[in-house]
Design an enzyme around this catalytic site. Structure first.
Site, short mmCIF file in Angstrom:
data_model
loop_
_atom_site.label_atom_id
_atom_site.label_comp_id
_atom_site.label_asym_id
_atom_site.label_seq_id
_atom_site.Cartn_x
_atom_site.Cartn_y
_atom_site.Cartn_z
N TYR A 196 -27.05 -20.04 -0.28
CA TYR A 196 -27.88 -20.56 0.82
C TYR A 196 -28.60 -19.35 1.38
O TYR A 196 -28.47 -19.02 2.54
CB TYR A 196 -26.91 -21.19 1.84
CG TYR A 196 -27.49 -22.01 2.96
CD1 TYR A 196 -28.32 -23.10 2.71
CD2 TYR A 196 -27.14 -21.74 4.28
CE1 TYR A 196 -28.79 -23.88 3.75
CE2 TYR A 196 -27.61 -22.51 5.33
CZ TYR A 196 -28.44 -23.58 5.05
OH TYR A 196 -28.91 -24.37 6.09
N HIS A 204 -35.31 -20.97 4.85
CA HIS A 204 -34.71 -22.30 4.64
C HIS A 204 -33.57 -22.54 5.62
O HIS A 204 -33.51 -23.60 6.26
CB HIS A 204 -34.21 -22.42 3.20
CG HIS A 204 -33.45 -23.69 2.93
ND1 HIS A 204 -34.05 -24.93 2.90
CD2 HIS A 204 -32.13 -23.90 2.69
CE1 HIS A 204 -33.13 -25.85 2.65
NE2 HIS A 204 -31.96 -25.26 2.52
N GLU A 260 -35.06 -23.74 -6.54
CA GLU A 260 -34.09 -22.63 -6.63
C GLU A 260 -34.27 -21.90 -7.96
O GLU A 260 -34.94 -22.37 -8.87
CB GLU A 260 -32.65 -23.16 -6.53
CG GLU A 260 -32.40 -23.99 -5.28
CD GLU A 260 -30.92 -24.18 -4.93
OE1 GLU A 260 -30.06 -23.45 -5.49
OE2 GLU A 260 -30.64 -25.06 -4.09
N GLN A 277 -25.81 -36.61 2.15
CA GLN A 277 -25.38 -35.26 2.55
C GLN A 277 -25.10 -35.19 4.06
O GLN A 277 -24.10 -34.61 4.49
CB GLN A 277 -26.48 -34.26 2.17
CG GLN A 277 -26.15 -32.80 2.45
CD GLN A 277 -27.32 -31.87 2.12
OE1 GLN A 277 -28.34 -32.30 1.61
NE2 GLN A 277 -27.16 -30.59 2.42
MN MN Z 1 -29.12 -25.94 -2.95
#
Ligand code: MN
Length: 423
Positions: free
Chosen positions: A136, A141, A209, A248
């Protein structure tokens, strides 16, 4: 000896000028064709070099590999030999493909055996992934998510600038680019409701990513330092960490992501080696407050890799929705690997460690629809083909990446995935 990364190198194999795969790249993958069983290959221009056939023809003399290491559907067997061996292998292939070197060039009988057309090949997931971790590590972000879901005044949690935060994901659902995925179903809690409902996710998202793939690490109980980290990293791929935001949001407290993530993650098929990426290193962001000793590092450890995300609606064309860069990462690969092993956790051959969503400083560089649509409060235009807040059924999400310097362009190809309706 001329470096395999030398910008002046050219190949006798034709490489179009905008290709991701010049002789300075030579990424590794696994492919098959109608005629050839699954085997290890290296990309050059619009062709794949068949390493099994090269070995059979005797071109890998004095390298440690056996023919069966290439006659297989994963790169794990060649990675077992470690960094020096795979580096020597890339250097050997570089030499064989180099203009003016006639070991292979001009031997038409051999050339026709070892070069396959990329257009005729099916690419497979390049490694058997034993364990998958997702970090992360983008401050932009993490800040955006913190503002949206917690407290704009304290967007970053107190640990964020001290720890490369991550979680253990699931390896079984990592798929190669081109594999369609079904919209997941699960529990969600509607706005203002007190009880959850069950159904198809309405807030399906991508996460832009990159991921790195490790060699065997050290024994259980030992740590890898930031200075040693690159010796344990084979290379990198583009990675889409698909995320169901509604699932989530309800499930993640207190232990983190689970079913909102593990229904699928997509990886690009070509592993670009860390060696090939060496010329594209740049300094990372300043880290303040200072990190603990085991997270300090020397030299440039970030990589300047341009990244673009496209959404292609069913039957439509590709529309750019995000343009970011891997250089924005706050925590670099070496810090991530040092942190992952600081407690003695052992890395294994083929482990995949993803960066976390790569968002940049401006809105157009945000690496997820969650951020681009600011939690669904605005829309993202797809040219004249409508607009999105999240991903619709039939949409294909495509991510591409490349680095450019001194006239050399090293690319990753693409990772794409189409979302099928829930069943
Ligand atoms: Mn991720």
């Amino acid at each position: 000896m001329i470096s395999a990364n030398d910008p002046s190198l050219t190949s006798w194999v034709n490489v179009p000028s905008n290709s991701d795969f010049p002789i300075q790249n030579l990424p590794f993958g696994v492919f098959k064709t109608a005629q050839l069983s699954a085997r290890v290959g290296v990309a050059i221009g619009e062709h794949i070099v068949d390493l099994k056939s090269l070995h059979v023809l005797g071109y890998f003399e004095n390298l440690p590999f056996r023919i069966e290491d290439f006659d297989t559907d994963t790169l794990n067997p060649i990675m077992k030999y470690g960094k020096k061996a795979t580096r020597d292998l890339r250097n050997r292939i570089s030499k064989l493909l180099r203009s003016g070197v006639t070991d292979l060039q001009g031997k038409e009988h051999h050339v026709s055996q070892v070069l396959a057309a990329m257009a005729d090949a099916e690419m497979l997931l390049p490694v058997h992934v034993g364990d998958y971790t997702d970090f992360y590590s983008s401050i932009e972000h993490a800040t955006n998510v913190g503002i949206m879901f917690r407290d704009p005044a304290n967007a970053l949690l107190p640990n964020w600038k001290h720890i490369p935060v991550g979680y253990h994901g699931r390896a079984s659902s990592i798929v190669v680019s081109g594999t369609p995925l079904r919209r997941p179903k699960g529990q969600q809690i509607p706005n203002d409701a007190t009880q959850p409902v069950y159904g198809a996710s309405k807030l399906l998202d991508f996460e832009l990513e990159m991921a790195f793939i490790t060699y065997d690490g050290k024994a259980l109980g030992e740590s890898i330092s930031t200075a040693e980290a690159e010796d344990f990293i084979f290379g990198m791929v583009l990675f889409n960490d698909w995320s169901a935001r509604d699932i989530q949001k309800w499930e993640y407290v207190p232990l983190g992501p689970f079913l909102g993530k593990n229904f699928g993650s997509s990886a690009s098929p070509w592993i670009v080696t860390l060696d090939a990426l060496e010329p594209f290193k740049v300094a990372g962001p300043e880290q303040e407050p200072k990190v603990l000793d085991y997270l300090t590092y020397e030299g440039d450890k970030n990589y300047d890799i341009d990244l673009t995300v496209y959404i292609q609606p069913e039957g439509g064309s590709e529309h750019v929705v995000s343009e970011s860069n891997f250089k924005y990462m706050y925590w670099n690969l070496c810090q991530q690997l040092a942190h992952h092993t600081v407690n003695g956790c052992n890395m294994r051959n083929g482990d995949m460690l993803a960066s976390g969503t790569i968002s940049g400083p401006v809105e157009s560089s945000y690496g997820s629809m969650l951020e681009l649509s600011w939690k669904g409060s605005k829309t993202v235009k797809l040219g004249d083909e409508g607009e999105r807040k999240f991903i619709a059924d039939g949409d294909t999400v495509i991510m591409r990446g490349h680095a450019t310097k001194d006239g050399v362009r090293i690319g990753f190809g693409e990772v794409s995935g189409k979302i099928l309706p829930a069943n």
